[in-house]
Write an enzyme that holds these catalytic residues in place. Structure first.
Site, PDB file in Angstrom:
ATOM      1  N   LYS A 222       0.734  -1.239  -0.051  1.00  0.00           N
ATOM      2  CA  LYS A 222       0.006   0.023   0.020  1.00  0.00           C
ATOM      3  C   LYS A 222       0.953   1.389   0.223  1.00  0.00           C
ATOM      4  CE  LYS A 222      -2.010   2.720   2.737  1.00  0.00           C
ATOM      5  NZ  LYS A 222      -1.943   4.074   2.104  1.00  0.00           N
ATOM      6  N   GLU A 298       9.511   1.242  10.965  1.00  0.00           N
ATOM      7  CA  GLU A 298      10.593   2.045  10.916  1.00  0.00           C
ATOM      8  C   GLU A 298       9.970   3.571  11.087  1.00  0.00           C
ATOM      9  OE1 GLU A 298      12.516   4.866  10.096  1.00  0.00           O
ATOM     10  OE2 GLU A 298      12.562   4.274   7.684  1.00  0.00           O
ATOM     11  N   CYS A 332      12.991  10.833   8.348  1.00  0.00           N
ATOM     12  CA  CYS A 332      12.697  10.224   9.550  1.00  0.00           C
ATOM     13  C   CYS A 332      14.249  10.570  10.379  1.00  0.00           C
ATOM     14  CB  CYS A 332      12.520   8.680   9.384  1.00  0.00           C
ATOM     15  SG  CYS A 332      13.789   7.847   8.279  1.00  0.00           S
ATOM     16  N   GLU A 429       8.767  15.693  16.304  1.00  0.00           N
ATOM     17  CA  GLU A 429       9.431  15.603  14.787  1.00  0.00           C
ATOM     18  C   GLU A 429       8.568  16.763  14.008  1.00  0.00           C
ATOM     19  OE1 GLU A 429       8.434  11.964  12.969  1.00  0.00           O
ATOM     20  OE2 GLU A 429      10.541  11.746  12.081  1.00  0.00           O
TER      21      GLU A 429
HETATM   22  P1  NAI Z   1       1.342   8.344   8.508  1.00  0.00           P
HETATM   23  O1  NAI Z   1       2.370   7.250   9.441  1.00  0.00           O
HETATM   24  O2  NAI Z   1      -0.020   8.479   8.953  1.00  0.00           O
HETATM   25  O3  NAI Z   1       1.437   7.420   7.241  1.00  0.00           O
HETATM   26  C1  NAI Z   1       2.346   6.699   6.472  1.00  0.00           C
HETATM   27  C2  NAI Z   1       1.568   5.401   5.751  1.00  0.00           C
HETATM   28  O4  NAI Z   1       0.689   4.671   6.997  1.00  0.00           O
HETATM   29  C3  NAI Z   1       0.859   6.026   4.717  1.00  0.00           C
HETATM   30  O5  NAI Z   1       0.899   4.953   3.578  1.00  0.00           O
HETATM   31  C4  NAI Z   1      -0.439   5.990   5.317  1.00  0.00           C
HETATM   32  O6  NAI Z   1      -1.554   5.737   4.357  1.00  0.00           O
HETATM   33  C5  NAI Z   1      -0.368   4.958   6.253  1.00  0.00           C
HETATM   34  N1  NAI Z   1      -1.593   4.853   7.295  1.00  0.00           N
HETATM   35  C6  NAI Z   1      -1.930   5.834   8.051  1.00  0.00           C
HETATM   36  N2  NAI Z   1      -3.057   5.526   8.902  1.00  0.00           N
HETATM   37  C7  NAI Z   1      -2.904   4.307   8.932  1.00  0.00           C
HETATM   38  C8  NAI Z   1      -3.715   3.189   9.516  1.00  0.00           C
HETATM   39  N3  NAI Z   1      -4.520   3.561  10.428  1.00  0.00           N
HETATM   40  N4  NAI Z   1      -3.328   1.645   9.221  1.00  0.00           N
HETATM   41  C9  NAI Z   1      -2.559   1.495   8.391  1.00  0.00           C
HETATM   42  N5  NAI Z   1      -1.900   2.496   7.647  1.00  0.00           N
HETATM   43  C10 NAI Z   1      -2.010   3.581   7.841  1.00  0.00           C
HETATM   44  O7  NAI Z   1       2.196   9.568   8.149  1.00  0.00           O
HETATM   45  P2  NAI Z   1       1.479  10.973   7.738  1.00  0.00           P
HETATM   46  O8  NAI Z   1       0.215  11.129   8.281  1.00  0.00           O
HETATM   47  O9  NAI Z   1       1.887  10.968   6.255  1.00  0.00           O
HETATM   48  O10 NAI Z   1       2.671  11.926   8.369  1.00  0.00           O
HETATM   49  C11 NAI Z   1       2.528  12.492   9.658  1.00  0.00           C
HETATM   50  C12 NAI Z   1       3.742  12.743  10.180  1.00  0.00           C
HETATM   51  O11 NAI Z   1       4.610  11.256  10.174  1.00  0.00           O
HETATM   52  C13 NAI Z   1       4.926  13.483   9.551  1.00  0.00           C
HETATM   53  O12 NAI Z   1       4.757  14.807   9.711  1.00  0.00           O
HETATM   54  C14 NAI Z   1       6.086  12.933  10.053  1.00  0.00           C
HETATM   55  O13 NAI Z   1       6.402  13.565  11.215  1.00  0.00           O
HETATM   56  C15 NAI Z   1       5.988  11.324  10.259  1.00  0.00           C
HETATM   57  N6  NAI Z   1       6.345  10.557   9.018  1.00  0.00           N
HETATM   58  C16 NAI Z   1       7.598   9.869   9.403  1.00  0.00           C
HETATM   59  C17 NAI Z   1       7.972   9.106   8.377  1.00  0.00           C
HETATM   60  C18 NAI Z   1       9.215   8.266   8.182  1.00  0.00           C
HETATM   61  O14 NAI Z   1      10.000   8.137   7.482  1.00  0.00           O
HETATM   62  N7  NAI Z   1       9.375   7.670   9.499  1.00  0.00           N
HETATM   63  C19 NAI Z   1       7.504   8.974   7.230  1.00  0.00           C
HETATM   64  C20 NAI Z   1       6.302   9.995   6.674  1.00  0.00           C
HETATM   65  C21 NAI Z   1       5.687  10.729   7.883  1.00  0.00           C
END
Ligand code: NAI
Ligand code: MG
Length: 531
Positions: A222, A298, A332, A429
């Site tokens: 996904k 991660e 990250c 973050e």
């Molecule tokens: P997110 O963690 O919500 O999204 C990442 C992935 O998880 C996307 O594919 C999203 O569709 C999926 N996702 C979201 N809710 C889910 C659920 N309930 N069940 C399963 N999958 C789910 O991150 P988002 O909202 O895009 O960004 C929010 C914050 O997260 C950012 O401001 C940043 O601080 C952090 N982040 C960290 C990342 C990293 O590389 N560790 C990457 C992206 C965001």
């Protein structure tokens, strides 16, 4: 789509030109507002051919018929509408992956054949670098030169690296007590559910898809709702390279719907997630409450970048700058807590400010651009809110602090000094172009403050003293320590977090263990010669 040179994929509406792998172009002396304001944007004329879900080797509409827009971060305009997967589509994708695993041919193929398909895919991807990099930049906003010269080559390398492992995975013969022959088999889990974010869409695709497939699993991926395009494009290439249908299924869609359905699916045997710590906890809960599938996470970070008293200040300034600002600060492992020894502090702050003011921000399709727009309105507003909170809590704003231009999601490279550990900008973050600099007196203080975070993803250490480097390396509770360097992401080097930054490791030999389970096989020995 036939391979075409980038020069023909991009119709230039300004006089600048973008040649294939052209060198970093001319520099602009303070953050450039050009592309973010009045100059017409560069229109990529690449055709978007793949917007449906990829299930069982076919592009199909979502069961609901729904679509959602994917947006251009330079303007907020719609690039394309993409099929919106939900639980029903995840069911179809998992069923296809299940069949491809249980009935073959993927796990039944020789590992050598699997490896050859992966290598052919890597070759095809390399050939299509320009189209893929164009899609990645358009959907994400990252500089094209970064996509084309750094990231897509890393994706190619990752597939070649794990293709090399496919036929070298084997267990042990175990010397157990007594008259038994004991061997271990390292077997794939089955169907792997992979959930990736938007900051490095294809790079993180490669970190998960490559080892999962090399180990013989089948996959349902996904993508992030902000960046669905590149994975669809390259997965089509993977099928052209000979990947059997059902082995790799790609579902675009949102987290709480498609992502949650994948995480809680009873027929998914392994989950790997990259994203925020908050969503990581949700996903872990869904996995636990369904079939207890093992989960690799991660997650986020607040990584310290420690500049010791014996550091070369100019090099440290440059490195601390790129450690934070790379990829619009959307990493990250961004070095988001710059801790500087008091003897260098004033000089460091002044130079960090000068460097930030020189950062070249603008249309990511232009040559020489170091920073494009943030991914979307939500992140853009969140970052500006953190900047306001930094100002209100008394940190000194050295540069930036505002939106750049009037359209899209560009933010001025921002530097704060005098940052205190209890300020929000020092704790949470930000995931944007905001550097926070603070001062320390001695090494013990630096260690204590560096570790006083719920995160533990990475750290940078800048020193010319071997003893200091050794002390810090062992004292820091993080998954990666970069000494006098930062963001070195070789395919062979394991990556992952301590504490709330995650569980498990990706890349390298360690990444294989996320996609393999160990089976012990015990056979009695009759009259062995040497027992
Ligand atoms: P997110 O963690 O919500 O999204 C990442 C992935 O998880 C996307 O594919 C999203 O569709 C999926 N996702 C979201 N809710 C889910 C659920 N309930 N069940 C399963 N999958 C789910 O991150 P988002 O909202 O895009 O960004 C929010 C914050 O997260 C950012 O401001 C940043 O601080 C952090 N982040 C960290 C990342 C990293 O590389 N560790 C990457 C992206 C965001
Ligand atoms: Mg997008």
């Amino acid at each position: 789509m036939a391979a075409r040179r980038l020069s023909s994929l991009i119709s230039l509406s300004s006089s600048s030109s973008l040649g294939r792998f052209s060198r970093w172009g001319r520099r602009i002396s303070s953050f450039s507002t050009s592309a973010a304001t009045d100059e017409p944007i560069i229109n990529p004329s690449i055709q978007i051919d793949h917007t449906q879900l990829l299930i069982n080797g076919q592009f199909v509409d979502a069961a609901s018929g729904k679509t959602f827009p994917t947006l251009d971060p330079r303007t907020g305009d719609v690039i394309a509408r993409v099929a919106e997967g939900d639980a029903e589509d995840i069911n179809r994708a998992v069923a296809a992956a299940r069949k491809a695993f249980d009935e073959g041919p993927w796990p039944k193929m020789t590992a050598y054949e699997r490896s050859r398909i992966m290598l052919r895919f890597a070759d095809l991807l390399e050939k299509h670098t320009e189209e893929v990099a164009t899609l990645e930049t358009w959907d994400n906003g990252k500089p094209f030169e970064q996509s084309a010269k750094i990231e897509i080559p890393m994706v190619v390398r990752m597939f070649r690296y794990y293709a090399g492992w496919a036929d070298k995975i084997h267990g042990l013969t175990v010397p157990a007590d007594g008259q038994h022959h004991v061997q271990t088999l390292h077997e794939p889990y089955g169907v792997a559910g992979l959930i990736i974010p938007w900051n490095f869409p294809l790079l993180l695709y490669s970190w998960k898809v490559a080892p999962a497939l090399a180990c013989g699993n089948t996959v349902v991926l996904k993508t992030a709702e902000q960046t669905p395009l590149s994975a669809l494009y390259v997965s089509k290439l993977f099928h052209e390279a000979g990947l059997p249908p059902g082995v790799l299924n790609v579902v675009s869609g949102f987290g709480p719907t498609a992502g949650a359905a994948l995480s809680s699916h009873m027929d998914v045997n392994k989950l790997s997630f990259t994203g925020s710590t908050a969503t990581g906890k949700v996903v872990l809960g869904l996995a636990a409450n369904s079939n207890l599938k093992p989960v690799t996470l991660e997650l986020g970070g607040k990584s310290p970048f420690i500049v010791c008293k014996d550091a070369d200040v100019d090099k440290a300034v440059d490195l601390a700058h790129s450690a934070l600002f790379f990829n619009q600060g959307q990493c990250c492992c961004a070095g988001s807590r710059t801790l500087v020894h008091e003897s260098l502090y004033d000089e460091f702050v002044e130079k960090a400010k000068v460097r930030a003011l020189k950062r070249v921000v603008g249309d990511p399709f232009k040559t020489g651009i170091e920073q494009g727009p943030q991914i979307d309105k939500e992140q853009f507003q969140k970052i500006l809110k953190y900047i306001r909170s930094g100002i209100e809590s008394g940190a000194t704003l050295e540069s930036g602090g505002e939106q750049l231009g009037s359209k899209g999601y560009y933010i001025q490279p921002t530097v704060f000094s005098n940052v205190q550990d209890d300020m929000l900008i020092a704790k949470e973050e930000i995931f944007g172009p905001v550097q926070s600099i603070s001062k320390f007196k001695d090494l013990n203080e630096a260690i204590q403050r560096a570790n006083a975070s719920s995160y533990g993803l990475a750290a940078g250490v800048f020193t010319q003293n071997l003893e200091t480097a050794n002390t810090l390396t062992r004292a820091l509770r993080v998954g990666t320590v970069w000494i006098n360097c930062y963001d070195i992401f070789d395919a062979a080097v394991p990556f992952g977090g301590f504490k709330t930054s995650g569980q498990g490791r990706e890349k390298g030999i360690y990444g294989l263990s996320s996609y393999l389970q160990t089976k012990a096989v015990v056979t009695p020995l009759k009259n062995p010669a040497w027992l």
